[in-house]
Design a protein around this motif. Structure first.
Motif, PDB file in Angstrom:
ATOM      1  N   TYR A  10       0.850  -1.191   0.000  1.00 22.24           N
ATOM      2  CA  TYR A  10       0.000   0.000   0.000  1.00 22.24           C
ATOM      3  C   TYR A  10       0.888   1.244   0.000  1.00 22.24           C
ATOM      4  O   TYR A  10       1.198   1.804   1.057  1.00 22.24           O
ATOM      5  N   SER A  11       1.327   1.633  -1.193  1.00 19.62           N
ATOM      6  CA  SER A  11       2.179   2.811  -1.332  1.00 19.62           C
ATOM      7  C   SER A  11       2.036   3.355  -2.745  1.00 19.62           C
ATOM      8  O   SER A  11       2.211   2.613  -3.716  1.00 19.62           O
ATOM      9  N   ASP A  12       1.743   4.649  -2.878  1.00 20.15           N
ATOM     10  CA  ASP A  12       1.589   5.266  -4.192  1.00 20.15           C
ATOM     11  C   ASP A  12       2.918   5.423  -4.911  1.00 20.15           C
ATOM     12  O   ASP A  12       2.959   5.494  -6.137  1.00 20.15           O
ATOM     13  N   SER A  13       4.024   5.483  -4.151  1.00 21.68           N
ATOM     14  CA  SER A  13       5.329   5.728  -4.759  1.00 21.68           C
ATOM     15  C   SER A  13       6.116   4.451  -5.015  1.00 21.68           C
ATOM     16  O   SER A  13       7.235   4.507  -5.536  1.00 21.68           O
ATOM     17  N   TYR A  14       5.562   3.291  -4.652  1.00 25.50           N
ATOM     18  CA  TYR A  14       6.314   2.035  -4.775  1.00 25.50           C
ATOM     19  C   TYR A  14       6.410   1.560  -6.220  1.00 25.50           C
ATOM     20  O   TYR A  14       7.462   1.128  -6.673  1.00 25.50           O
ATOM     21  N   SER A  24       1.805   0.221 -10.695  1.00 21.63           N
ATOM     22  CA  SER A  24       0.625  -0.632 -10.526  1.00 21.63           C
ATOM     23  C   SER A  24       0.773  -1.424  -9.228  1.00 21.63           C
ATOM     24  O   SER A  24       1.876  -1.532  -8.681  1.00 21.63           O
ATOM     25  N   PRO A  25      -0.307  -1.970  -8.692  1.00 21.90           N
ATOM     26  CA  PRO A  25      -0.222  -2.732  -7.442  1.00 21.90           C
ATOM     27  C   PRO A  25       0.759  -3.894  -7.549  1.00 21.90           C
ATOM     28  O   PRO A  25       0.750  -4.635  -8.530  1.00 21.90           O
ATOM     29  N   ARG A  26       1.616  -4.028  -6.560  1.00 20.94           N
ATOM     30  CA  ARG A  26       2.600  -5.110  -6.511  1.00 20.94           C
ATOM     31  C   ARG A  26       2.418  -5.897  -5.226  1.00 20.94           C
ATOM     32  O   ARG A  26       2.120  -5.336  -4.175  1.00 20.94           O
ATOM     33  N   ARG A  27       2.637  -7.188  -5.340  1.00 20.29           N
ATOM     34  CA  ARG A  27       2.527  -8.055  -4.179  1.00 20.29           C
ATOM     35  C   ARG A  27       3.824  -8.034  -3.383  1.00 20.29           C
ATOM     36  O   ARG A  27       4.909  -7.871  -3.922  1.00 20.29           O
ATOM     37  N   SER A  60       9.930  -6.495   0.006  1.00 22.96           N
ATOM     38  CA  SER A  60       9.625  -5.815  -1.255  1.00 22.96           C
ATOM     39  C   SER A  60       9.968  -6.719  -2.427  1.00 22.96           C
ATOM     40  O   SER A  60      10.768  -7.644  -2.310  1.00 22.96           O
ATOM     41  N   GLY A  61       9.383  -6.415  -3.564  1.00 18.61           N
ATOM     42  CA  GLY A  61       9.612  -7.242  -4.747  1.00 18.61           C
ATOM     43  C   GLY A  61       9.797  -6.434  -6.008  1.00 18.61           C
ATOM     44  O   GLY A  61       9.011  -6.553  -6.940  1.00 18.61           O
ATOM     45  N   GLY A  62      10.821  -5.596  -6.036  1.00 14.88           N
ATOM     46  CA  GLY A  62      11.123  -4.873  -7.259  1.00 14.88           C
ATOM     47  C   GLY A  62      10.579  -3.474  -7.328  1.00 14.88           C
ATOM     48  O   GLY A  62      10.601  -2.851  -8.393  1.00 14.88           O
ATOM     49  N   GLY A  63      10.085  -2.937  -6.229  1.00 20.53           N
ATOM     50  CA  GLY A  63       9.570  -1.573  -6.220  1.00 20.53           C
ATOM     51  C   GLY A  63      10.661  -0.551  -5.966  1.00 20.53           C
ATOM     52  O   GLY A  63      11.855  -0.865  -5.978  1.00 20.53           O
ATOM     53  N   THR A  64      10.253   0.684  -5.722  1.00 26.01           N
ATOM     54  CA  THR A  64      11.209   1.783  -5.591  1.00 26.01           C
ATOM     55  C   THR A  64      11.780   1.937  -4.187  1.00 26.01           C
ATOM     56  O   THR A  64      12.714   2.713  -3.989  1.00 26.01           O
ATOM     57  N   HIS A  65      11.209   1.239  -3.199  1.00 24.53           N
ATOM     58  CA  HIS A  65      11.714   1.372  -1.834  1.00 24.53           C
ATOM     59  C   HIS A  65      11.464   0.069  -1.072  1.00 24.53           C
ATOM     60  O   HIS A  65      10.642  -0.760  -1.484  1.00 24.53           O
ATOM     61  N   PRO A  66      12.167  -0.135   0.037  1.00 27.60           N
ATOM     62  CA  PRO A  66      11.947  -1.352   0.827  1.00 27.60           C
ATOM     63  C   PRO A  66      10.549  -1.382   1.436  1.00 27.60           C
ATOM     64  O   PRO A  66       9.920  -0.350   1.639  1.00 27.60           O
ATOM     65  N   VAL A  67      10.080  -2.588   1.705  1.00 24.83           N
ATOM     66  CA  VAL A  67       8.820  -2.803   2.421  1.00 24.83           C
ATOM     67  C   VAL A  67       9.138  -3.771   3.549  1.00 24.83           C
ATOM     68  O   VAL A  67       9.632  -4.873   3.300  1.00 24.83           O
ATOM     69  N   TYR A  68       8.863  -3.373   4.768  1.00 26.96           N
ATOM     70  CA  TYR A  68       9.351  -4.136   5.913  1.00 26.96           C
ATOM     71  C   TYR A  68       8.248  -4.926   6.600  1.00 26.96           C
ATOM     72  O   TYR A  68       7.108  -4.484   6.691  1.00 26.96           O
ATOM     73  N   ARG A  69       8.641  -6.100   7.080  1.00 27.37           N
ATOM     74  CA  ARG A  69       7.767  -6.947   7.892  1.00 27.37           C
ATOM     75  C   ARG A  69       8.402  -7.079   9.275  1.00 27.37           C
ATOM     76  O   ARG A  69       9.511  -7.560   9.420  1.00 27.37           O
ATOM     77  N   TYR A  70       7.669  -6.652  10.294  1.00 28.77           N
ATOM     78  CA  TYR A  70       8.172  -6.694  11.670  1.00 28.77           C
ATOM     79  C   TYR A  70       7.986  -8.104  12.228  1.00 28.77           C
ATOM     80  O   TYR A  70       6.873  -8.626  12.239  1.00 28.77           O
ATOM     81  N   ALA A  71       9.076  -8.719  12.675  1.00 29.75           N
ATOM     82  CA  ALA A  71       8.990 -10.098  13.178  1.00 29.75           C
ATOM     83  C   ALA A  71       9.856 -10.303  14.414  1.00 29.75           C
ATOM     84  O   ALA A  71      10.413 -11.377  14.632  1.00 29.75           O
TER      85      ALA A  71
END
Length: 206
Positions: free
Chosen positions: A153-157, A160-163, A188-199
């Protein structure tokens, strides 16, 4: 929380505790209708749908356990939680559901001692060990793995929507002979910035 020791020793009365849970709150189903299509919204030609709602009884609710490095972090967290209380949590927030108020309380010393344990622990949260911790974490462990996925959920990533990358983690309630630090993982999977999962786990000694 005050009955953890009784539970671990097998002295908790399950019937009594279950009766207390029955008065925790009340579940109801509301019939609602809405549409983002302005023509349907103006004409009222919208199909109704059911929404499940759980309403806590007075003096009941959810709780979370939070630790801080210092006073600035505590103030920032409370500021963010206060803002979240207006937007709400859960589903159908656009319908005005999920708002809450909160109070803060200090944990008792017996609980703090259990939360600082590192051996014979259960995870109170979804968690995952770092790669270098995994072998030791799995030794003598009893756990369930769950898969987390979904869209970014990011407009700058991306255009189009990426999984997000599929991420497997230990389910809350998993037992570990040896605790671990866990981590925050990039899914993240190839977008413009990291996407983090807190674990990072929150452990309780048992």
């Amino acid at each position: 929380l005050s009955k953890i020791d009784s539970y671990v020793c097998g002295e908790l009365d399950p019937i009594e505790e279950n009766n207390r849970l029955n008065i925790l709150g009340k579940f109801e189903v509301r019939t609602m209708s809405s549409s983002k299509n302005p023509d349907k919204a103006n004409s009222g030609e919208m199909l109704p749908f059911g929404v499940g709602i759980y309403r806590f009884a007075d003096n009941n609710g959810l709780y979370c356990i939070v630790g801080f490095d210092g006073e600035p972090e505590r103030l920032l967290f409370e500021k963010l939680l206060h803002a979240l209380s207006y937007s709400g949590i859960g589903g159908k927030r656009s319908s005005g559901l999920g708002s809450f108020s909160f109070v803060s309380n200090a944990l008792g010393e017996p609980i703090v001692t259990r939360l600082n344990g590192r051996n014979h622990v259960i995870s109170l949260s979804v968690s995952m060990a770092a790669p270098e911790e995994l072998d030791l974490a799995l030794t003598g462990a009893r756990y369930t793995l769950i898969k987390r996925s979904g869209f970014v959920y990011s407009d700058s990533y991306a255009d189009s929507p990426r999984r997000k990358k599929d991420f497997y983690s230990f389910k809350a309630g998993s037992y570990f002979l040896n605790g671990f630090d866990g981590g925050i993982f990039d899914v993240s999977g190839g977008g413009t910035h990291p996407v983090y999962r807190y674990a990072i786990p929150l452990f309780m000694e048992v």
